[in-house]
Design a protein around this motif. Structure first.
Motif, mmCIF file in Angstrom:
data_model
loop_
_atom_site.group_PDB
_atom_site.id
_atom_site.type_symbol
_atom_site.label_atom_id
_atom_site.label_comp_id
_atom_site.label_asym_id
_atom_site.label_seq_id
_atom_site.Cartn_x
_atom_site.Cartn_y
_atom_site.Cartn_z
ATOM 1 N N ASN A 248 0.958 -1.311 0.008
ATOM 2 C CA ASN A 248 -0.141 0.129 -0.188
ATOM 3 C C ASN A 248 0.763 1.271 0.047
ATOM 4 O OD1 ASN A 248 -2.458 -1.318 -0.100
ATOM 5 N ND2 ASN A 248 -2.610 -1.576 2.289
ATOM 6 N N ASP A 249 2.132 1.065 0.364
ATOM 7 C CA ASP A 249 3.157 2.393 0.421
ATOM 8 C C ASP A 249 3.562 2.628 -0.856
ATOM 9 O OD1 ASP A 249 2.784 2.697 3.163
ATOM 10 O OD2 ASP A 249 4.414 1.207 3.436
ATOM 11 N N ILE A 250 3.448 1.782 -1.953
ATOM 12 C CA ILE A 250 3.902 1.894 -3.301
ATOM 13 C C ILE A 250 2.761 2.609 -4.277
ATOM 14 C CG2 ILE A 250 4.521 0.616 -5.563
ATOM 15 C CD1 ILE A 250 6.225 0.191 -3.063
ATOM 16 N N ASP A 251 3.369 3.756 -4.768
ATOM 17 C CA ASP A 251 2.514 4.693 -5.559
ATOM 18 C C ASP A 251 2.084 4.197 -6.873
ATOM 19 O OD1 ASP A 251 2.612 6.738 -3.468
ATOM 20 O OD2 ASP A 251 4.637 7.263 -3.997
ATOM 21 N N LEU A 252 3.212 3.261 -7.411
ATOM 22 C CA LEU A 252 2.871 3.107 -8.769
ATOM 23 C C LEU A 252 3.749 1.574 -8.985
ATOM 24 C CD1 LEU A 252 2.026 3.599 -11.651
ATOM 25 C CD2 LEU A 252 3.830 4.550 -12.145
ATOM 26 N N VAL A 253 3.184 0.630 -9.537
ATOM 27 C CA VAL A 253 3.677 -0.555 -9.826
ATOM 28 C C VAL A 253 3.702 -0.618 -11.621
ATOM 29 C CG1 VAL A 253 3.347 -3.335 -9.675
ATOM 30 C CG2 VAL A 253 2.705 -1.681 -7.695
ATOM 31 N N ILE A 254 4.951 -0.863 -11.903
ATOM 32 C CA ILE A 254 4.982 -1.039 -13.276
ATOM 33 C C ILE A 254 5.238 -2.645 -13.741
ATOM 34 C CG2 ILE A 254 6.503 -0.211 -15.454
ATOM 35 C CD1 ILE A 254 7.329 2.132 -13.654
ATOM 36 N N THR A 255 4.690 -3.151 -14.588
ATOM 37 C CA THR A 255 4.545 -4.574 -14.978
ATOM 38 C C THR A 255 5.144 -4.779 -16.141
ATOM 39 O OG1 THR A 255 2.245 -5.195 -15.422
ATOM 40 C CG2 THR A 255 2.749 -5.151 -13.179
ATOM 41 N N GLY A 256 5.335 -6.160 -16.564
ATOM 42 C CA GLY A 256 6.066 -6.353 -17.791
ATOM 43 C C GLY A 256 5.083 -7.288 -18.796
ATOM 44 N N ASN A 257 3.762 -7.022 -18.598
ATOM 45 C CA ASN A 257 2.671 -7.660 -19.065
ATOM 46 C C ASN A 257 3.159 -7.446 -20.769
ATOM 47 O OD1 ASN A 257 0.375 -8.859 -20.455
ATOM 48 N ND2 ASN A 257 -0.959 -7.915 -19.113
ATOM 49 N N ASN A 258 3.232 -8.531 -21.542
ATOM 50 C CA ASN A 258 3.542 -8.308 -22.948
ATOM 51 C C ASN A 258 2.591 -8.806 -23.918
ATOM 52 O OD1 ASN A 258 3.472 -11.148 -22.948
ATOM 53 N ND2 ASN A 258 5.655 -11.605 -23.354
ATOM 54 N N LEU A 318 7.492 0.179 -7.788
ATOM 55 C CA LEU A 318 7.860 -0.898 -7.953
ATOM 56 C C LEU A 318 7.681 -1.334 -9.570
ATOM 57 C CD1 LEU A 318 8.685 -3.848 -6.611
ATOM 58 C CD2 LEU A 318 6.289 -4.196 -6.613
ATOM 59 N N VAL A 319 9.003 -2.176 -9.868
ATOM 60 C CA VAL A 319 8.762 -2.618 -11.206
ATOM 61 C C VAL A 319 9.085 -4.307 -10.929
ATOM 62 C CG1 VAL A 319 10.143 -2.984 -13.650
ATOM 63 C CG2 VAL A 319 10.147 -0.524 -12.198
ATOM 64 N N TYR A 320 8.086 -4.826 -11.825
ATOM 65 C CA TYR A 320 8.113 -6.416 -11.995
ATOM 66 C C TYR A 320 7.926 -6.789 -13.374
ATOM 67 C CZ TYR A 320 6.486 -11.088 -11.306
ATOM 68 O OH TYR A 320 6.705 -12.482 -11.591
ATOM 69 N N ASN A 321 8.971 -7.717 -13.597
ATOM 70 C CA ASN A 321 8.923 -8.042 -14.934
ATOM 71 C C ASN A 321 9.395 -9.490 -14.898
ATOM 72 O OD1 ASN A 321 9.016 -8.022 -17.961
ATOM 73 N ND2 ASN A 321 11.373 -8.480 -17.854
ATOM 74 N N ASN A 322 8.609 -10.396 -15.896
ATOM 75 C CA ASN A 322 8.905 -11.807 -15.680
ATOM 76 C C ASN A 322 9.164 -12.378 -17.144
ATOM 77 O OD1 ASN A 322 9.214 -14.504 -15.417
ATOM 78 N ND2 ASN A 322 7.371 -14.617 -14.076
ATOM 79 N N TYR A 323 10.491 -12.317 -17.721
ATOM 80 C CA TYR A 323 10.782 -12.680 -18.971
ATOM 81 C C TYR A 323 10.314 -14.159 -19.338
ATOM 82 C CZ TYR A 323 12.978 -13.427 -23.759
ATOM 83 O OH TYR A 323 13.453 -13.903 -24.904
#
Length: 336
Positions: A248-258, A318-323
């Motif tokens: 909840n403290d994260i203002d933005l989550v960037i994901t690697g949805n392709n 937060l950045v989350y990627n899963n190649y």
């Protein structure tokens, strides 16, 4: 660790343009908008450089210039494919000339460390220089090395980055495996709900330091895995717990949805736990390739410097990627 500068050669002309009027690509791939390389390299040398070398040199040169660093204490790069164009050229000539009268240039420049080596040659830098080749975690391996150099006091400012290129032949081969869409729209990629993604490539470089003066952002933590067999939400929860931060403290989550429907569920599980207004993606801007997480870090650093996204403040993201669902990586960044 602090990111003093972040520069990229990508399918987007600039960070500002990407947010205001992003480039849209149709088909099965995105194409890099390449700068005028004569600004960075002598015109006589350019003709001997393949595209990946030129992209890497340009991004690295810009990163060093914006950080005000003339000579880095170390150069560390990551790449999954290396110099594909030079490899292709060498192997093609090997067959055409029946293994005789071969020019050594293509072979010399086909090695994976050519980008880092060319940057060092241009700078006359004799400091630590290393390249990591670990498929979907190549950039993370390079970043781990950079962090170690800073923490152990072996370097004060490190140039770290990643570069990968696609060629006509490599794209055709990967396309046969059903990796790409037939007719995609890049800006609609995360919502496409069909098989396949869109190919991309590019280079992103950063100057990192333990000093926070004039920094773009703070990289307060990052972690990568290999086939952990856990849902995205569990990986993120475990990572944030280690960092002492609540989701909840994260203002933005960037994901690697392709946009590949076969991988959508992995990211949709996470979407159920995050407010949609605090969730966005990045591969509609750069396409899919093994070191795309470097582009995501570039985007994240500049978003924190800007301080907002969609008119909402961003101080921690937060950045989350899963190649290919095999190489998950997490980055936690804070504004300086």
């Amino acid at each position: 660790m602090y990111i003093l500068s972040a520069e990229a050669v990508s399918p987007q002309a600039s960070f500002e343009q990407m947010l205001e009027t992003p480039q849209n690509y149709t088909g099965d791939q995105l194409h890099c908008i390449e700068p005028d390389y004569t600004r960075y390299v002598d015109a006589k040398l350019i003709r001997r450089m393949s595209r990946i070398i030129k992209m890497g040199v340009a991004a690295a040169s810009e990163a060093l210039a914006h950080a005000g660093v003339q000579m880095p204490d170390a150069i560390v790069t990551g790449t999954a494919y290396g110099c594909l164009a030079d490899t292709d050229q060498f192997l093609t000539r090997l067959v055409e000339f029946k293994e005789t009268l071969l020019s050594p240039t293509a072979f010399i420049q086909s090695t994976h460390n050519t980008v880092a080596a060319q940057i060092a040659l241009m700078l006359q830098c004799h400091n630590y220089n290393n390249t990591y080749v670990h498929r979907g975690s190549s950039f993370e391996a390079a970043l781990t090395d950079a962090v170690s150099l800073l923490q152990e006091g072996d370097a004060q400012r490190v140039l770290v980055g990643a570069a990968d290129e696609k060629t006509e032949k490599s794209h055709a081969i990967l396309k046969r495996f059903g990796l790409y869409k037939k007719e995609g729209q890049s800006l609609q990629l995360p919502l496409s709900n069909s098989k396949g993604t869109m190919a991309g490539d590019g280079a992103a470089f950063f100057v990192v330091s333990k000093e926070s003066v004039n920094a773009l952002a703070q990289l307060s933590g990052f972690k990568n895995y290999y086939k952990p067999g856990k849902p995205a939400a569990d990986l993120i929860e475990s990572f944030l717990t280690e960092q002492g931060v609540a989701l909840n403290d994260i203002d933005l989550v960037i994901t690697g949805n392709n946009g590949d429907v076969r991988e959508d569920k992995h990211y949709l599980d996470l979407a159920g736990r995050v407010d949609p207004e605090r969730l966005t993606t990045f591969k509609q801007y750069c396409g899919e390739y093994p070191t795309a997480s470097a582009f995501a870090l570039w985007m994240a650093a500049h978003l924190l410097k800007k301080g907002s996204f969609n008119n909402k403040p961003v101080r921690q993201l937060l950045v989350y990627n899963n190649y290919q669902l095999s190489y998950p990586s997490l980055y936690l960044l804070k504004a300086c």
